[in-house]
Design an enzyme around this catalytic site. Structure first.
Site, PDB file in Angstrom:
ATOM      1  N   ASP A 191       2.126   9.516   9.369  1.00 43.49           N
ATOM      2  CA  ASP A 191       2.648   9.787   8.030  1.00 43.49           C
ATOM      3  C   ASP A 191       2.493  11.271   7.754  1.00 43.49           C
ATOM      4  O   ASP A 191       1.369  11.794   7.726  1.00 43.49           O
ATOM      5  CB  ASP A 191       1.905   8.966   6.974  1.00 43.49           C
ATOM      6  CG  ASP A 191       2.415   9.238   5.572  1.00 43.49           C
ATOM      7  OD1 ASP A 191       3.578   8.907   5.285  1.00 43.49           O
ATOM      8  OD2 ASP A 191       1.648   9.806   4.763  1.00 43.49           O
ATOM      9  N   GLU A 275       8.175   8.680  10.374  1.00 42.70           N
ATOM     10  CA  GLU A 275       9.180   8.370   9.362  1.00 42.70           C
ATOM     11  C   GLU A 275      10.327   9.365   9.451  1.00 42.70           C
ATOM     12  O   GLU A 275      10.105  10.563   9.645  1.00 42.70           O
ATOM     13  CB  GLU A 275       8.545   8.403   7.974  1.00 42.70           C
ATOM     14  CG  GLU A 275       9.456   7.899   6.862  1.00 42.70           C
ATOM     15  CD  GLU A 275       8.759   7.867   5.520  1.00 42.70           C
ATOM     16  OE1 GLU A 275       9.370   7.388   4.551  1.00 42.70           O
ATOM     17  OE2 GLU A 275       7.605   8.330   5.445  1.00 42.70           O
ATOM     18  N   CYS A 327       1.754  -3.212   1.297  1.00 39.55           N
ATOM     19  CA  CYS A 327       0.357  -3.441   1.682  1.00 39.55           C
ATOM     20  C   CYS A 327       0.307  -3.758   3.167  1.00 39.55           C
ATOM     21  O   CYS A 327       0.970  -4.689   3.640  1.00 39.55           O
ATOM     22  CB  CYS A 327      -0.241  -4.580   0.861  1.00 39.55           C
ATOM     23  SG  CYS A 327      -1.936  -5.015   1.343  1.00 39.55           S
ATOM     24  N   CYS A 330      -1.545  -7.667   3.456  1.00 40.51           N
ATOM     25  CA  CYS A 330      -0.873  -8.905   3.058  1.00 40.51           C
ATOM     26  C   CYS A 330       0.644  -8.801   3.056  1.00 40.51           C
ATOM     27  O   CYS A 330       1.326  -9.819   2.967  1.00 40.51           O
ATOM     28  CB  CYS A 330      -1.364  -9.347   1.678  1.00 40.51           C
ATOM     29  SG  CYS A 330      -0.881  -8.225   0.334  1.00 40.51           S
ATOM     30  N   CYS A 346      -4.207  -3.302  -4.040  1.00 41.02           N
ATOM     31  CA  CYS A 346      -3.197  -4.350  -3.905  1.00 41.02           C
ATOM     32  C   CYS A 346      -3.645  -5.600  -4.663  1.00 41.02           C
ATOM     33  O   CYS A 346      -4.828  -5.765  -5.012  1.00 41.02           O
ATOM     34  CB  CYS A 346      -2.963  -4.656  -2.428  1.00 41.02           C
ATOM     35  SG  CYS A 346      -1.721  -5.942  -2.125  1.00 41.02           S
ATOM     36  N   CYS A 348      -4.044  -8.349  -3.437  1.00 40.05           N
ATOM     37  CA  CYS A 348      -4.964  -9.107  -2.587  1.00 40.05           C
ATOM     38  C   CYS A 348      -6.381  -8.558  -2.662  1.00 40.05           C
ATOM     39  O   CYS A 348      -7.289  -9.116  -2.042  1.00 40.05           O
ATOM     40  CB  CYS A 348      -4.474  -9.128  -1.152  1.00 40.05           C
ATOM     41  SG  CYS A 348      -4.470  -7.504  -0.353  1.00 40.05           S
ATOM     42  N   ASP A 355      -1.937   7.592   2.257  1.00 38.77           N
ATOM     43  CA  ASP A 355      -1.376   8.088   3.512  1.00 38.77           C
ATOM     44  C   ASP A 355      -1.747   7.208   4.704  1.00 38.77           C
ATOM     45  O   ASP A 355      -0.911   6.950   5.581  1.00 38.77           O
ATOM     46  CB  ASP A 355      -1.835   9.530   3.756  1.00 38.77           C
ATOM     47  CG  ASP A 355      -1.365  10.475   2.669  1.00 38.77           C
ATOM     48  OD1 ASP A 355      -0.312  10.188   2.066  1.00 38.77           O
ATOM     49  OD2 ASP A 355      -2.043  11.488   2.416  1.00 38.77           O
TER      50      ASP A 355
END
Length: 382
Positions: A191, A275, A327, A330, A346, A348, A355
């Site tokens: 990233d 990316e 996430c 999950c 999150c 969860c 990052d």
């Protein structure tokens, strides 16, 4: 595989004059060919072919107006026409949609004031590297080269370049064999960012060097000195070279840094995923200077080239993939995360570093795309 090896060259004063003459002759031949094709287009005549331009060059060298073209190697002049043909080919392929990437503009006339001047010698020119390590060029002489490493094979061509800072370089094109590295199990997702240059999915980080930001004071003083010089004066020419050298120092440092880190990542990982950032779009925002200073495009290009050279896997994840909002535990996609949000929780219950979570998601998306591209079954057999 064809690779380029660049080395610094230190010509003598007489050789600099000969190189300047060769730069000028190549520039004139290029501009003459471009002018002939433009005139033919305006007159509604058929497209002037490469063979017709080459024949016209031979005839022009016999005239008093262009007799001085014979003072340089004929290969240099033919390569100038070859550059013109390549420029037109790229333009036509871009217009017809056969060329990917940004739209290519039609060829333009070259100027003696261009920041980069170059000439190219092929095997037909019979250039050679002497036993003493000199680069022997026809009608120029033996150039002193600073060899930082040996050439892996005999070069097929050499390009002599003069940059804006007044430095000379010899760029050799050589054929290299298979350089595959031993296979490893590690794979990594990367990233890219501004505050931290890169966060890897294995938890490692690469700090942002910010070469341009650190050199801003020196660049500003050099630019101020240039702005205070009278236009057309010798002192202004000296100040311009000083500014160019300052920028070249920043660019060289950034390139060396990117080479070292990209080589380490390729050496330690069998597959690398990044990316697909829209650098041009980000360069039009208020973060433009920081985006250019980061050099994401150069870094990812080095990763791709070295992965192909050393037998590694490299791929880019779709820029619209929600790597930040997804996430990695999950798989729930949450709402938008402004840049100032560095951590988030999150549903969860897992607390994510922005990052690191994005790097893990890029790794997972890259793996899934690579496995699907291998032709594996995506549905049960009937």
């Amino acid at each position: 595989m064809l690779l380029r090896y660049n080395f610094r060259v230190y010509p003598t004063p007489g050789q600099r004059v000969a190189l300047a003459r060769a730069f000028g002759c190549a520039r004139v031949v290029y501009n003459d060919g471009l002018w002939v094709r433009q005139q033919a287009r305006e007159a509604g005549l058929p497209y002037v072919t490469d063979a017709e331009l080459s024949k016209a060059l031979t005839e022009a060298k016999k005239t008093p107006e262009r007799a001085w073209l014979g003072e340089v190697s004929s290969v240099v002049l033919q390569q100038a026409l070859s550059d013109l043909n390549t420029a037109y080919r790229n333009f036509f392929q871009s217009v017809t949609g056969k060329r990917q990437g940004a739209r290519v503009a039609p060829p333009r006339f070259r100027s003696r004031k261009d920041s980069r001047q170059a000439i190219r010698f092929t095997k037909n020119a019979r250039f050679a590297v002497t036993a003493s390590g000199k680069l022997r060029l026809p009608k120029i002489g033996d150039l002193d080269v600073r060899w930082s490493r040996e050439l892996p094979s005999e070069p097929s061509s050499v390009t002599v370049v003069k940059d804006a800072a007044g430095r000379y370089f010899a760029s050799f094109v050589v054929e290299v064999g298979d350089s595959r590295l031993p296979a490893v199990e590690a794979e990594v997702g990367i990233d890219l960012g501004l505050s931290t240059f890169a966060v890897l999915s294995d938890g490692k980080t690469i700090a942002s060097p910010k070469f341009l930001r650190r050199a801003e004071r020196r660049l500003r003083k050099a630019q101020q000195g240039l702005s205070r010089k009278q236009k057309g004066s010798a002192n202004r020419a000296k100040a311009r070279v000083k500014v160019a050298k300052a920028h070249a120092s920043v660019a060289d440092t950034r390139r060396d840094w990117a080479h070292k880190h990209s080589t380490r990542i390729i050496r330690d990982n069998q597959a690398v995923y990044v990316e697909d950032l829209c650098v041009k779009g980000l360069a039009r925002t208020r973060l433009a200077k920081s985006v250019h200073d980061a050099g994401w495009g150069m870094f990812t290009r080095m990763l791709e080239e070295k992965a192909a050279r050393y037998g590694r896997q490299f791929s880019k994840v779709d820029r619209w993939f929600p790597s930040t909002r997804l996430c990695s535990v999950c798989g729930v996609v949450s709402g938008k995360k402004p840049l100032q949000v560095r951590e988030w929780t999150c549903v969860c219950g897992v607390v994510h570093d922005r990052d690191l979570n994005a790097a893990k998601n890029i790794l997972a998306a890259g793996r899934a795309e690579r496995l699907n591209a291998c032709g594996g079954a995506v549905s049960p057999a009937a």
